[in-house]
Design a protein around this motif. Structure first.
Motif, PDB file in Angstrom:
ATOM      1  N   LEU A 112      -4.294  56.502   7.627  1.00 15.73           N
ATOM      2  CA  LEU A 112      -4.355  56.516   9.080  1.00 15.73           C
ATOM      3  C   LEU A 112      -5.655  56.856   9.865  1.00 15.73           C
ATOM      4  O   LEU A 112      -6.240  56.325  10.648  1.00 15.73           O
ATOM      5  N   GLU A 113      -6.242  57.898   8.978  1.00 14.78           N
ATOM      6  CA  GLU A 113      -7.542  58.509   9.371  1.00 14.78           C
ATOM      7  C   GLU A 113      -8.688  57.328   8.991  1.00 14.78           C
ATOM      8  O   GLU A 113      -9.690  57.272   9.648  1.00 14.78           O
ATOM      9  N   ALA A 114      -8.617  56.756   7.533  1.00 13.30           N
ATOM     10  CA  ALA A 114      -9.655  56.180   7.186  1.00 13.30           C
ATOM     11  C   ALA A 114      -9.493  54.478   7.731  1.00 13.30           C
ATOM     12  O   ALA A 114     -10.525  53.913   7.307  1.00 13.30           O
ATOM     13  N   PHE A 115      -8.496  54.291   7.918  1.00 13.87           N
ATOM     14  CA  PHE A 115      -8.339  52.607   8.566  1.00 13.87           C
ATOM     15  C   PHE A 115      -7.977  52.597  10.080  1.00 13.87           C
ATOM     16  O   PHE A 115      -6.969  52.379  10.710  1.00 13.87           O
ATOM     17  N   PRO A 116      -9.061  52.768  10.921  1.00 15.11           N
ATOM     18  CA  PRO A 116      -8.766  52.991  12.295  1.00 15.11           C
ATOM     19  C   PRO A 116      -8.248  51.590  13.002  1.00 15.11           C
ATOM     20  O   PRO A 116      -7.756  51.623  14.115  1.00 15.11           O
ATOM     21  N   PHE A 117      -8.230  50.420  12.030  1.00 17.60           N
ATOM     22  CA  PHE A 117      -7.789  49.093  12.753  1.00 17.60           C
ATOM     23  C   PHE A 117      -6.345  48.659  12.270  1.00 17.60           C
ATOM     24  O   PHE A 117      -5.784  47.544  12.386  1.00 17.60           O
ATOM     25  N   LEU A 118      -5.837  49.836  11.430  1.00 19.98           N
ATOM     26  CA  LEU A 118      -4.602  49.609  10.983  1.00 19.98           C
ATOM     27  C   LEU A 118      -3.645  49.117  11.947  1.00 19.98           C
ATOM     28  O   LEU A 118      -3.540  50.165  13.037  1.00 19.98           O
ATOM     29  N   GLU A 119      -2.788  48.163  11.854  1.00 16.33           N
ATOM     30  CA  GLU A 119      -1.752  47.777  12.944  1.00 16.33           C
ATOM     31  C   GLU A 119      -0.189  47.942  12.618  1.00 16.33           C
ATOM     32  O   GLU A 119       0.438  48.211  13.329  1.00 16.33           O
ATOM     33  N   ARG A 120      -0.241  48.148  11.339  1.00 20.33           N
ATOM     34  CA  ARG A 120       1.234  48.535  10.787  1.00 20.33           C
ATOM     35  C   ARG A 120       1.404  49.256   9.626  1.00 20.33           C
ATOM     36  O   ARG A 120       0.468  49.084   8.836  1.00 20.33           O
ATOM     37  N   LEU A 121       2.242  50.266   9.662  1.00 27.25           N
ATOM     38  CA  LEU A 121       2.574  51.043   8.366  1.00 27.25           C
ATOM     39  C   LEU A 121       4.015  51.109   8.418  1.00 27.25           C
ATOM     40  O   LEU A 121       4.770  51.557   8.981  1.00 27.25           O
ATOM     41  N   ASP A 122       4.290  50.757   7.063  1.00 28.55           N
ATOM     42  CA  ASP A 122       5.945  50.705   6.625  1.00 28.55           C
ATOM     43  C   ASP A 122       5.909  51.604   5.373  1.00 28.55           C
ATOM     44  O   ASP A 122       5.306  51.689   4.547  1.00 28.55           O
ATOM     45  N   VAL A 123       6.918  52.739   5.385  1.00 30.54           N
ATOM     46  CA  VAL A 123       7.164  53.699   4.414  1.00 30.54           C
ATOM     47  C   VAL A 123       8.406  53.509   3.745  1.00 30.54           C
ATOM     48  O   VAL A 123       9.327  53.814   4.638  1.00 30.54           O
ATOM     49  N   ARG A 124       8.782  53.409   2.861  1.00 31.22           N
ATOM     50  CA  ARG A 124      10.212  53.417   2.076  1.00 31.22           C
ATOM     51  C   ARG A 124      10.113  54.762   1.227  1.00 31.22           C
ATOM     52  O   ARG A 124       9.386  54.911   0.055  1.00 31.22           O
ATOM     53  N   GLY A 125      11.053  55.619   1.449  1.00 30.20           N
ATOM     54  CA  GLY A 125      11.282  56.658   0.507  1.00 30.20           C
ATOM     55  C   GLY A 125      10.903  57.875   1.221  1.00 30.20           C
ATOM     56  O   GLY A 125       9.695  57.584   1.997  1.00 30.20           O
ATOM     57  N   SER A 126      11.050  59.223   1.007  1.00 29.76           N
ATOM     58  CA  SER A 126      10.690  60.415   1.767  1.00 29.76           C
ATOM     59  C   SER A 126      10.443  61.572   0.893  1.00 29.76           C
ATOM     60  O   SER A 126      10.012  62.619   1.423  1.00 29.76           O
ATOM     61  N   GLU A 127      10.696  61.393  -0.296  1.00 31.93           N
ATOM     62  CA  GLU A 127      10.388  62.486  -1.429  1.00 31.93           C
ATOM     63  C   GLU A 127       8.988  62.860  -1.346  1.00 31.93           C
ATOM     64  O   GLU A 127       8.260  61.932  -1.686  1.00 31.93           O
ATOM     65  N   GLY A 128       8.691  64.157  -1.029  1.00 33.95           N
ATOM     66  CA  GLY A 128       7.025  64.314  -0.982  1.00 33.95           C
ATOM     67  C   GLY A 128       6.357  63.986   0.356  1.00 33.95           C
ATOM     68  O   GLY A 128       5.038  64.163   0.344  1.00 33.95           O
TER      69      GLY A 128
END
Length: 362
Positions: A176-192
């Protein structure tokens, strides 16, 4: 013979036969009577039932596309003189074998291999494949200058028959810090899984598919500034698999302070769904929503009563309550109270009201 992902095929004809929809549908109907195929719509545009985003079907139908783009097949990266336009596909990034944990050096090597074949300056979407995406954010962040057009990223892109609680994540803040033009982020799983408060001026879709979303991540989301975010989806899960978020942890999200553009909010798959519904009933953010999902969890008549007794919901276009433990009478009350709202009350579990469970946990 060739290999596509984890599948091995004798020749192209066998592969094509496997892809034949009619043949597959007959096979699926025989194997799983009454089961429907994954929903082809994009979960970044609407709220889908869990079998639309987390169930095995024809080569994982929901995995064949991401962010409106087809996911590039393995054979597109090998044995070809030319590679299709990089902007027209979502490209898989591997750090190791699919069912082995990946580390930083593995993702570094995987990215180098990918960029040796595909022009990174034209990539718009990447899916980080395998059971571990722990070190992928840091590797991608270190190479952000080589991926200037990246707009969509999926961390934990793996077969839905793999237990979601086993998928390894890490600190996702670097992307999120390195890609200021990112429009979408999906995350699957949560360990760690870890996140620090950030301000991101371009992110429009943020989704967490988990069997247990940590409370500290939920609290941090409430402290983030996401001025153009339209779709926020949290699968809260259960405490047994790390989902220790409380209603108080949701306070920042429900205030809507850092989410002025939010139009679709999903607080799903929760074992405290009744408490979440009661909090939503008085939440400031609800007044500006078009779609609300409290689906996939242990919602009972008590939670629905709190929802109906709270602020008006007649402005909603869609209310998603599928996989619920409501009585038929309560279902009728909801429909009567919201005549102009598309209400999803599918997958009733009322016959199991003495034993409630979420749709996705382990």
């Amino acid at each position: 013979m060739f290999i596509d992902g984890n599948e091995m095929y004798v020749d192209d004809n066998e592969y094509d036969r496997y892809l034949d929809d009619n043949e597959y549908d007959r096979y699926l109907d025989a194997l799983y009577p009454g089961k429907r195929a994954a929903d082809p719509r994009d979960p970044g545009e609407t709220f889908l039932p869990e079998d639309g985003v987390y169930r095995w079907d024809r080569m994982g139908g929901h995995r064949e596309t991401y962010a409106g783009l087809p996911v590039a097949e393995h054979r597109m990266l090998t044995g070809r003189d030319t590679v299709p336009d990089p902007s027209l596909f979502a490209w898989p990034l591997h750090g190791s074998e699919v069912y082995e944990e990946a580390d930083g050096p593995g993702f570094t090597a995987g990215l180098e291999e990918l960029l040796a074949t595909v022009d990174g300056s034209r990539m718009q979407a990447i899916v980080v494949a395998g059971i571990s995406a722990r070190d992928a954010p840091a590797v991608l962040a270190a190479n952000a200058h080589r991926l200037p057009r990246l707009r969509s990223l999926f961390l934990g892109f793996i077969e839905p028959d793999y237990q979601i609680s086993w998928i390894q994540q890490g600190d996702i803040t670097p992307v999120l810090e390195a890609f200021p033009f990112l429009e979408r982020l999906d995350v699957r799983g949560s360990e760690g899984l870890h996140l620090c408060p950030v301000r991101h001026a371009s992110l429009k879709v943020l989704r967490f598919e988990t069997g247990g979303l940590p409370g500290d991540v939920v609290r941090v989301l409430g402290r983030c500034e996401l001025p153009v975010l339209e779709h926020l989806e949290l699968w809260l899960g259960v405490a047994e698999y790390g989902g220790d978020a409380t209603v108080n942890d949701l306070e920042g999200v429900l205030s809507g302070t850092g989410l002025p553009a939010l139009r679709r909010l999903g607080l799903r798959d929760s074992e405290i769904q009744d408490e979440v519904a009661a909090a939503v009933a008085a939440a400031p953010v609800v007044a500006r929503l078009e779609a609300l999902s409290l689906a996939m969890g242990e919602l009972s008549d008590a939670g629905a009563e709190a929802l109906l007794s709270g602020q008006p919901l007649t402005h909603l276009r869609h209310l998603d309550l599928h996989h619920h433990f409501l009585s038929e009478d309560m279902g009728r009350r909801i429909r009567r109270a919201l005549p102009g709202v598309e209400v999803d009350l599918s997958e009733p579990q009322a016959h199991l009201r003495t034993w409630r469970y979420v749709a996705v946990s382990e």
